[in-house]
Design an enzyme around this catalytic site. Structure first.
Site, PDB file in Angstrom:
ATOM      1  N   LYS A   1      45.424 -39.158   8.461  1.00 55.49           N
ATOM      2  CA  LYS A   1      46.020 -38.640   7.225  1.00 55.49           C
ATOM      3  C   LYS A   1      47.426 -38.174   7.573  1.00 55.49           C
ATOM      4  O   LYS A   1      47.599 -37.251   8.375  1.00 55.49           O
ATOM      5  CB  LYS A   1      45.187 -37.479   6.669  1.00 55.49           C
ATOM      6  CG  LYS A   1      45.925 -36.741   5.553  1.00 55.49           C
ATOM      7  CD  LYS A   1      45.122 -35.604   4.962  1.00 55.49           C
ATOM      8  CE  LYS A   1      46.063 -34.654   4.240  1.00 55.49           C
ATOM      9  NZ  LYS A   1      45.390 -33.562   3.561  1.00 55.49           N
TER      10      LYS A   1
ATOM     11  N   GLY B   1      45.930 -25.314  -1.055  1.00 47.51           N
ATOM     12  CA  GLY B   1      45.384 -23.953  -1.028  1.00 47.51           C
ATOM     13  C   GLY B   1      45.625 -23.150  -2.292  1.00 47.51           C
ATOM     14  O   GLY B   1      45.195 -22.007  -2.389  1.00 47.51           O
TER      15      GLY B   1
ATOM     16  N   GLY C   1      44.729 -28.676  -3.661  1.00 47.34           N
ATOM     17  CA  GLY C   1      44.886 -27.883  -4.876  1.00 47.34           C
ATOM     18  C   GLY C   1      43.647 -27.785  -5.739  1.00 47.34           C
ATOM     19  O   GLY C   1      43.647 -27.078  -6.751  1.00 47.34           O
TER      20      GLY C   1
HETATM   21  C1  LIG Z   1      42.531 -29.904   5.100  1.00 51.39           C
HETATM   22  C2  LIG Z   1      43.650 -30.619   4.524  1.00 51.39           C
HETATM   23  O1  LIG Z   1      43.893 -31.762   4.791  1.00 51.39           O
HETATM   24  C3  LIG Z   1      44.494 -29.883   3.565  1.00 51.39           C
HETATM   25  O2  LIG Z   1      45.817 -29.955   3.950  1.00 51.39           O
HETATM   26  C4  LIG Z   1      44.230 -30.514   2.248  1.00 51.39           C
HETATM   27  O3  LIG Z   1      45.341 -30.994   1.643  1.00 51.39           O
HETATM   28  C5  LIG Z   1      43.320 -29.702   1.400  1.00 51.39           C
HETATM   29  O4  LIG Z   1      43.947 -28.865   0.507  1.00 51.39           O
HETATM   30  P1  LIG Z   1      43.110 -27.711  -0.208  1.00 51.39           P
HETATM   31  O5  LIG Z   1      42.815 -26.715   0.844  1.00 51.39           O
HETATM   32  O6  LIG Z   1      44.013 -27.206  -1.295  1.00 51.39           O
HETATM   33  O7  LIG Z   1      41.862 -28.321  -0.756  1.00 51.39           O
END
Ligand SMILES: CC(=O)[C@@H](O)[C@H](O)COP(=O)(O)O
Length: 255
Positions: free
Chosen positions: A96, A157, A184
């Site tokens: 990723k 987050g 998000g």
């Molecule tokens: C774990 C990860 O890859 C994060 O950077 C992802 O984008 C998840 O975001 P949230 O924590 O908002 O679900």
């Protein structure tokens, strides 16, 4: 079934492994979620030092595909270095791409993301870039040859859910590779909404790891994603501005 490159997955939930209150809660949440793809930040994981605790040791890795992410990278070169480190550990050749361009919003840097994706494709990785919900960028990434596109619902987050459903819909409509809504997601309704828009999957972390009961929330997210997908496949009714009686009027006995 979710198909990424030559791999197929039953689960459309991709789960992050960060910030759980304990290894125990994380392990149970992963189990209950039935997520097959687990993502982790290579820079925050102790993959080479065997003396240190490593949360991956808590999991049955035969049941999961690991998706290392390049969180912490500020440019394409750093992202490529992190991805190569993960590959060298023998964990996975899928990555990723996460190149953050702004520290306050944690929004991705589109130019460095595109550059990193191109470099990683040349290195033979299966590339899943985390992007903003920019429709043109999503198209440019697909043209480059990435294997899935992961537009954000809202800042990482934040738990704000889907703030631009129209852009996500445009991205989903134009893409012939999987679209996984990433970041998000705050509650099960956001995950169901993403799936109802036609997304192929949802990647989330904070909504589960930060919930009062992460295990229960993991189950709720699993069910929401299944429900959203079923709803999408079933084809929802058209939205109308005025009421339409739900019982037939013709053939009624006169009163
Ligand atoms: C774990 C990860 O890859 C994060 O950077 C992802 O984008 C998840 O975001 P949230 O924590 O908002 O679900």
């Amino acid at each position: 079934m979710l198909k990424i490159a030559d791999r197929t997955f039953q689960s459309r939930l991709l789960l992050g492994t960060g910030k759980y209150p304990s290894f125990e809660a994380q392990k149970k949440a992963v189990e209950v979620s039935e997520a097959e793809i687990l993502t982790f930040a290579v820079r925050r994981m102790n993959i080479f030092s065997h003396e240190q605790p490593n949360l991956l040791e808590q999991l049955d890795l035969s049941k999961h595909t690991l998706l290392p992410n390049t969180a912490g990278a500020k440019n394409a070169e750093e992202a490529v270095r992190i991805a190569k480190l993960a590959k060298a550990s023998g964990l996975c050749d899928m990555v990723k791409v996460e190149v953050i361009g702004d520290n306050r919003t944690l929004l991705p840097d589109p130019i460095e993301t595109l550059k990193a994706s191109e470099m990683l494709l040349e290195e033979g990785f299966i590339v899943l870039p985390y992007t903003s919900d920019d429709v043109v960028l999503a198209r440019r990434l697909e043209e480059l040859g990435v294997h899935a596109i992961m537009p954000g619902a809202s800042p990482i987050g934040s738990g704000k859910g889907i703030i631009n459903p129209l852009n996500l819909k445009f991205i989903i409509e134009q893409s012939s590779i999987p679209v996984i809504i990433d970041a998000g997601i705050g509650s099960p309704k956001d995950a169901a909404y993403a799936m109802e828009l036609g997304a192929d999957g949802v990647l989330l972390n904070s909504a589960v790891s930060g919930a009062s009961d992460p295990v229960k929330m993991a189950e709720a997210m699993k069910l929401a994603i299944k429900a959203g997908r079923l709803g999408y496949e079933a084809g929802r009714i058209e939205e109308k501005d005025y009421a339409v009686a739900s019982s037939p009027i013709s053939g009624m006995v006169p009163s």
